[in-house]
Design a protein around this motif. Structure first.
Motif, PDB file in Angstrom:
ATOM      1  N   ILE A 245      72.126  83.719  26.460  1.00 52.06           N
ATOM      2  CA  ILE A 245      72.740  82.592  25.766  1.00 52.06           C
ATOM      3  C   ILE A 245      73.905  83.113  24.938  1.00 52.06           C
ATOM      4  O   ILE A 245      73.710  83.784  23.923  1.00 52.06           O
ATOM      5  CB  ILE A 245      71.692  81.876  24.881  1.00 52.06           C
ATOM      6  N   ARG A 258      68.337  79.186  18.210  1.00 50.62           N
ATOM      7  CA  ARG A 258      67.176  78.289  18.266  1.00 50.62           C
ATOM      8  C   ARG A 258      66.728  78.092  19.713  1.00 50.62           C
ATOM      9  O   ARG A 258      65.527  78.056  20.004  1.00 50.62           O
ATOM     10  CB  ARG A 258      67.525  76.939  17.637  1.00 50.62           C
ATOM     11  N   PHE A 259      67.678  77.948  20.636  1.00 49.13           N
ATOM     12  CA  PHE A 259      67.343  77.767  22.050  1.00 49.13           C
ATOM     13  C   PHE A 259      66.492  78.935  22.547  1.00 49.13           C
ATOM     14  O   PHE A 259      65.462  78.743  23.205  1.00 49.13           O
ATOM     15  CB  PHE A 259      68.631  77.641  22.856  1.00 49.13           C
ATOM     16  N   LEU A 263      62.564  78.492  23.697  1.00 47.84           N
ATOM     17  CA  LEU A 263      62.222  78.869  25.071  1.00 47.84           C
ATOM     18  C   LEU A 263      60.986  79.763  25.079  1.00 47.84           C
ATOM     19  O   LEU A 263      60.100  79.615  25.927  1.00 47.84           O
ATOM     20  CB  LEU A 263      63.398  79.592  25.731  1.00 47.84           C
ATOM     21  N   ILE A 361      71.655  71.145  20.104  1.00 45.42           N
ATOM     22  CA  ILE A 361      70.218  71.331  19.882  1.00 45.42           C
ATOM     23  C   ILE A 361      69.417  70.334  20.707  1.00 45.42           C
ATOM     24  O   ILE A 361      68.389  70.684  21.311  1.00 45.42           O
ATOM     25  CB  ILE A 361      69.885  71.208  18.382  1.00 45.42           C
ATOM     26  N   THR A 364      69.424  71.287  24.532  1.00 47.51           N
ATOM     27  CA  THR A 364      68.629  72.490  24.799  1.00 47.51           C
ATOM     28  C   THR A 364      67.151  72.258  24.492  1.00 47.51           C
ATOM     29  O   THR A 364      66.281  72.844  25.149  1.00 47.51           O
ATOM     30  CB  THR A 364      69.176  73.691  24.021  1.00 47.51           C
ATOM     31  N   ASP A 365      66.840  71.419  23.513  1.00 50.92           N
ATOM     32  CA  ASP A 365      65.437  71.078  23.254  1.00 50.92           C
ATOM     33  C   ASP A 365      64.834  70.350  24.454  1.00 50.92           C
ATOM     34  O   ASP A 365      63.717  70.659  24.888  1.00 50.92           O
ATOM     35  CB  ASP A 365      65.316  70.202  22.008  1.00 50.92           C
ATOM     36  N   THR A 368      64.278  72.763  27.300  1.00 49.80           N
ATOM     37  CA  THR A 368      63.099  73.600  27.063  1.00 49.80           C
ATOM     38  C   THR A 368      61.816  72.849  27.377  1.00 49.80           C
ATOM     39  O   THR A 368      60.889  73.398  27.996  1.00 49.80           O
ATOM     40  CB  THR A 368      63.085  74.070  25.594  1.00 49.80           C
TER      41      THR A 368
END
Length: 379
Positions: A245, A258-259, A263, A361, A364-365, A368
């Motif tokens: 990333i 955070r990603f 994950l 966010i 990517t949330d 995930t």
């Protein structure tokens, strides 16, 4: 392995989502609005601080608290030092964790306590220690949690954590540590720090953040097919991959970290995060080694039906907005191309830094959660 057929089966996704992760991601905008209402009721807008704190200390347990500390540190920039107090203990259980103030902390410093549980005795002890030192203490935690008694009143300011919509209707406890918990903890502190003068996060901007989260949830929801759903597309692209990333921009950096964290926590997937241009030399050897994207041509005709696919690196480039002037993105694309490594790119719509952060966010949330539901991790 990722069951891609599950991505376009909304009913099957709902049955697999026993922890309510998709609902938590979809309710992020509502959590922001609820948090804004709580801060208004707490009288944050009427605060008249005498000046900025010398330093901001943040304590809490779990990935949500870590994310809050990282985001506040990035958004505060150089206005004041922001430090996370890391817990010690023999186990990651609420009763085993302890926190301690640094020796220099005192009356000119601000302690922020964030927790999705509020039952950690160590956080209550930390609040007591801060009170004796003269630190200003602000806590965000669920209502009627043990931490309330340690902070509320003359010893500090307690802000209730925004619950999920209709949480009181649930027969079983709602999974508060999912994607929506970040905003439930973060928004009250953004409002407070805006009032103190460390971060620019007026109510109008936070309402736009809620709107951006809602729009992103509409684009990334389970009913939207993979070909037009950026989160499902990213999840499919990351199947059997080691995500590298790479981020560019102030808002993208904490979103990338955070990603990588969620994950691992929610999807059981390893990932590495780094900022451009430092990411190029830091991860260059990974692109040339065993994780290189190019396949061995000698192996082309081998039967792979019963064979687990090797983990290949895939670059995920997060940029917080179109960057004018100097950018390392072309060099990142050239390096990926030179090593036959696939690259995924996410770039939010125009808007404020907080809106860009919220969109990155949220996408990517969702990605995930789809990886967790369609992969091999039991949820």
């Amino acid at each position: 392995m990722l069951d891609e057929s599950l991505l376009d089966a909304p009913d099957a996704l709902a049955r697999a989502d026993r922890r309510g992760l998709l609902r938590g991601a979809a309710e992020a905008g509502a959590r922001v609005r609820t948090a804004l209402r709580h801060t208004a009721e707490a009288g944050i807008a009427a605060l008249a601080p005498e000046g900025r704190p010398r330093a901001v200390l943040i304590a809490g347990s779990g990935a949500a608290a870590t994310g809050v500390a990282d985001l506040i540190g990035a958004l505060a920039g150089g206005t004041a030092p922001v430090s996370r107090l890391r817990p010690t203990g023999v186990a990651p259980a609420a009763g085993a964790l302890r926190w301690a103030l640094p020796g220099w902390a005192g009356p000119v410093d601000l302690l922020l306590i964030v927790t999705t549980e509020g039952s950690e005795p160590g956080l209550a002890l930390l609040a007591e220690q801060a009170y004796r030192r003269g630190c200003t203490v602000v806590a965000v935690a669920p209502r009627q949690s043990p931490l309330t008694e340690a902070v509320d009143g003359s010893r500090g300011l307690f802000l209730p954590m925004a619950a999920a919509p209709n949480e009181w209707l649930e027969r079983e406890p709602v999974q508060v540590a999912g994607p929506g918990a970040l905003w439930a903890l973060l928004v009250p502190l953004l409002s407070l720090l805006d009032r103190v003068g460390l971060i620019s996060a007026p109510v109008g901007t936070l309402q736009l953040v809620a709107d951006r989260l809602d729009r992103t949830a509409e684009r990334c929801g389970p009913a939207i097919a993979t070909y037009s759903n950026p989160a499902k597309t990213l999840a499919a692209e990351l199947a059997d991959s080691l995500p590298l990333i790479w981020t560019e921009g102030t808002a993208a950096a904490p979103a990338g970290r955070r990603f990588a964290a969620v994950l691992a926590e929610l999807a059981g997937r390893p990932a590495l995060a780094a900022q451009l241009p430092d990411a190029l030399p830091a991860h260059g050897a990974l692109l040339a080694g065993d994780f290189a994207g190019g396949a061995d041509p000698d192996d082309f005709f081998r039967d792979r039906v019963e064979e687990r696919q090797p983990l290949r690196a895939r670059i995920v480039l997060l940029r917080d907005r179109p960057v004018g002037g100097l950018t390392a993105a072309p060099a990142a694309r050239e390096l990926a191309l030179g090593h036959d490594t696939a690259i995924s790119e996410l770039e939010p719509e125009e808007g404020s830094e907080l809106e860009a952060l919220a969109e990155l966010i949220a996408v990517t949330d969702f990605a995930t959660v789809y990886l967790a539901l369609a992969g091999s991790v039991p949820v």
